[in-house]
Design an enzyme around this catalytic site. Structure first.
Site, mmCIF file in Angstrom:
data_model
loop_
_atom_site.group_PDB
_atom_site.id
_atom_site.type_symbol
_atom_site.label_atom_id
_atom_site.label_comp_id
_atom_site.label_asym_id
_atom_site.label_seq_id
_atom_site.Cartn_x
_atom_site.Cartn_y
_atom_site.Cartn_z
ATOM 1 N N ARG A 165 42.140 142.461 59.037
ATOM 2 C CA ARG A 165 41.960 142.042 57.644
ATOM 3 C C ARG A 165 41.960 140.518 57.573
ATOM 4 O O ARG A 165 43.000 139.878 57.726
ATOM 5 C CB ARG A 165 43.065 142.595 56.729
ATOM 6 C CG ARG A 165 42.937 142.050 55.303
ATOM 7 C CD ARG A 165 43.642 142.863 54.238
ATOM 8 N NE ARG A 165 45.078 142.850 54.321
ATOM 9 C CZ ARG A 165 45.897 143.327 53.359
ATOM 10 N NH1 ARG A 165 45.381 143.843 52.263
ATOM 11 N NH2 ARG A 165 47.195 143.303 53.521
ATOM 12 N N ASP A 448 55.133 141.776 50.648
ATOM 13 C CA ASP A 448 54.103 140.878 51.157
ATOM 14 C C ASP A 448 53.545 140.092 49.988
ATOM 15 O O ASP A 448 54.102 140.119 48.881
ATOM 16 C CB ASP A 448 53.031 141.639 51.945
ATOM 17 C CG ASP A 448 52.239 142.627 51.078
ATOM 18 O OD1 ASP A 448 52.377 142.602 49.832
ATOM 19 O OD2 ASP A 448 51.472 143.414 51.649
#
Length: 528
Positions: A165, A448
């Site tokens: 990603r 996150d």
């Protein structure tokens, strides 16, 4: 180090960096920047224009100009690529050395090697993460912890498939300049991987594969597709070799799912329900619109509330209609040493994955190796020996724009406890992020950038919409937030002075008159 004309590296060049910052990789970055960066900036401007229109009373809807794509039943995405056929459990995490080994060994079918929400864009992480991926594919990676415990890879046939990603379109890379301009973090991460570890992955018959984050329109997907074609042509790779799964994690993208699949169709590997960023985007998109788009305390917003249910069911229906995988959202729970907490966490993960599997998802995410087995068990109970359930077309699903926009019916209150939790999570996460950690356990959840965005955005929304807290009767004011910030920092371990930079960054993105699009942008400027 040899660099192309017009390309400058301002970051420190440490040992082995030349294995990632190769002439081929740097030439590709320069080419992509010159051909695509102006369009990228135009698309970012279009995002700002949409937000301004929403603030002025506008709304979101399915696009009239692309109705022909949605109504054309003839097109399908490319067949699933090797290593992406069975995706019943995927693990996410940053690309540090220990996590790389643990994720690949976890028993998950795939690993989202995260250079975005679970990572920080410190220069050492940008290049070091790529080195770790290269070493993993070359099977030269190992790690020894401070306690002497050693980590090594299992045999190849037991390892998860790597899916990288890259950073979102909005994030710059200030350590690589082309013609004096900062480059795109997205294109840097993409090119560095493709030109090094990705080519080795092709030799092994698996990849290169990507997860694409934060897109807000099919035009942004079109830009990615153009980047794929430019890169494949430049490196002599057949078009269609690259495959990408798109995270549907912004409110506007939820109205353009079919169009996004269409733009990437020869490169498409499906869609993912990026639930945490989606909640963040809901707040961000309608942050000035009062109670009609006001979410209660973060922990009160479950996947079964009407607008979240509409979003996930539409995603499964859309993917299976086009022959694509539908991947469920991340379970943020992590194992604890407290057995009672552990038992509750595993029960919640099992319930969450059971709902997803029964809704037709082909797999889902976990954030910790300890949660892999429960996710696999749940999906196997539904899939059996089948690798996926794309044949479950969910033709019973019909989702309207009003259902996707039905935030007002979300039950729950805004409380001081919720405000305090948001403040504490935001500051603790920013302290970790500024120190180089992009994923950190806080209050038994893996936090996150996406979950931190929810926390600070709720504080901003509650402040700027004059919200009164249900449990105390106090209005959310700057004075109250500043008081709670100081009180919550006082509860944390260490010297309060250690949190000063995180505190100032949090206040900058949570109470300022102007809303920062992403907390990582001002934080990146503060990062050494």
């Amino acid at each position: 180090m040899e660099t192309p004309d017009g390309l400058t590296i301002t970051g420190e060049l440490s040992e082995r960096y030349d294995e990632v910052l190769t002439p081929t990789a740097l030439e590709l970055i320069a080419d992509l920047h010159r051909r695509l960066n102006a369009r990228r900036l135009e698309l970012l401007d279009a995002r700002a224009e949409r937000v301004a229109a929403l603030a002025d009373g506008g709304t979101l809807d399915f696009l009239a100009e692309t109705a022909h794509i949605r109504e054309d039943d003839s097109w399908q995405v490319a067949p699933a690529a090797p290593g992406l056929v069975d995706r019943r459990v995927e693990i996410t995490g940053p690309t540090d050395r220990k996590m790389t080994i643990n994720a690949l060994n976890s028993g998950a079918k795939a690993w989202l090697a995260d250079q975005e929400d679970a990572n920080t864009p410190q220069w050492s992480s940008v290049v070091g993460g790529q080195l770790n991926l290269l070493d993993a594919i070359n099977r030269t990676i190992d790690f020894t912890a401070e306690n002497g415990k050693s980590y090594a890879l299992k045999p190849d046939d037991e390892l998860a498939t790597i899916i990288v990603r890259p950073r979102g379109w909005h994030l710059p890379e200030k350590h690589i300049l082309v013609d004096g301009e900062q480059t795109s973090g997205s294109l840097v991460d993409f090119a560095l991987y493709l030109a090094t570890a990705g080519r080795r992955q092709i030799e092994k018959g698996l990849g290169p594969y990507y997860y694409l984050p934060k897109m807000e329109s099919h035009l942004e997907a079109r830009l990615w597709n153009e980047a794929f074609n430019i890169a494949q042509d430049a490196l002599g790779i057949p078009r269609g070799t690259i495959r990408a799964t798109v995270l549907i994690e912004t409110y506007p993208a939820a109205f353009e799912m079919e169009e996004i699949l269409y733009e990437l169709r020869e490169h498409s590997a499906g869609l993912n329900a990026g639930r945490w960023d989606f909640m963040f985007s809901v707040i961000k998109s309608f942050r000035t619109r009062g109670k009609d788009f006001l979410l209660p305390d973060r922990n009160a917003v479950t996947m079964t509330v009407p607008f979240m249910r509409a979003y996930t069911e539409l995603l499964v229906r859309t993917c299976h209609k086009r022959g694509a995988h539908a991947i469920g959202g991340m379970a943020a729970f992590i194992p604890s040493k407290d057995e009672a907490v552990n038992e509750a966490a595993f029960a919640k993960v099992r319930d969450d994955k059971t709902r997803e599997a029964n809704d037709g998802f082909d797999g889902s995410w976990v954030a910790h190796p300890g949660m892999v087995e429960v996710c696999r068990e749940v999906f196997t109970s539904v899939l059996g020996d089948k690798p996926h359930q794309i044949d479950n077309k969910r033709e019973d699903v019909s989702v309207t724009a009003s259902q996707l926009l039905d935030v007002a019916s979300t039950p729950g209150d805004v409380t001081e406890a919720g405000l305090r939790s948001n403040v504490s999570v935001g500051i603790q996460y920013l302290k970790a992020w500024l120190g180089g950690l992009g994923a950190v356990g806080i209050f038994n959840l893996m936090e996150d950038a996406a979950t931190a965005e929810i926390s600070r955005s709720q504080v901003w929304q509650w402040l700027h919409n004059d919200i009164v807290l249900a449990d105390t009767g106090h209005q959310v004011t700057r004075e109250l937030i500043h008081t709670i910030v100081d009180e919550e920092i006082a509860k944390l371990p260490g010297d309060p002075a250690d949190y000063e930079q995180a505190k100032q960054t949090f206040l900058e993105v949570a109470v300022a008159d102007d809303y920062a699009d992403f907390l990582t942008l001002p934080a990146y400027e503060r990062m050494a």
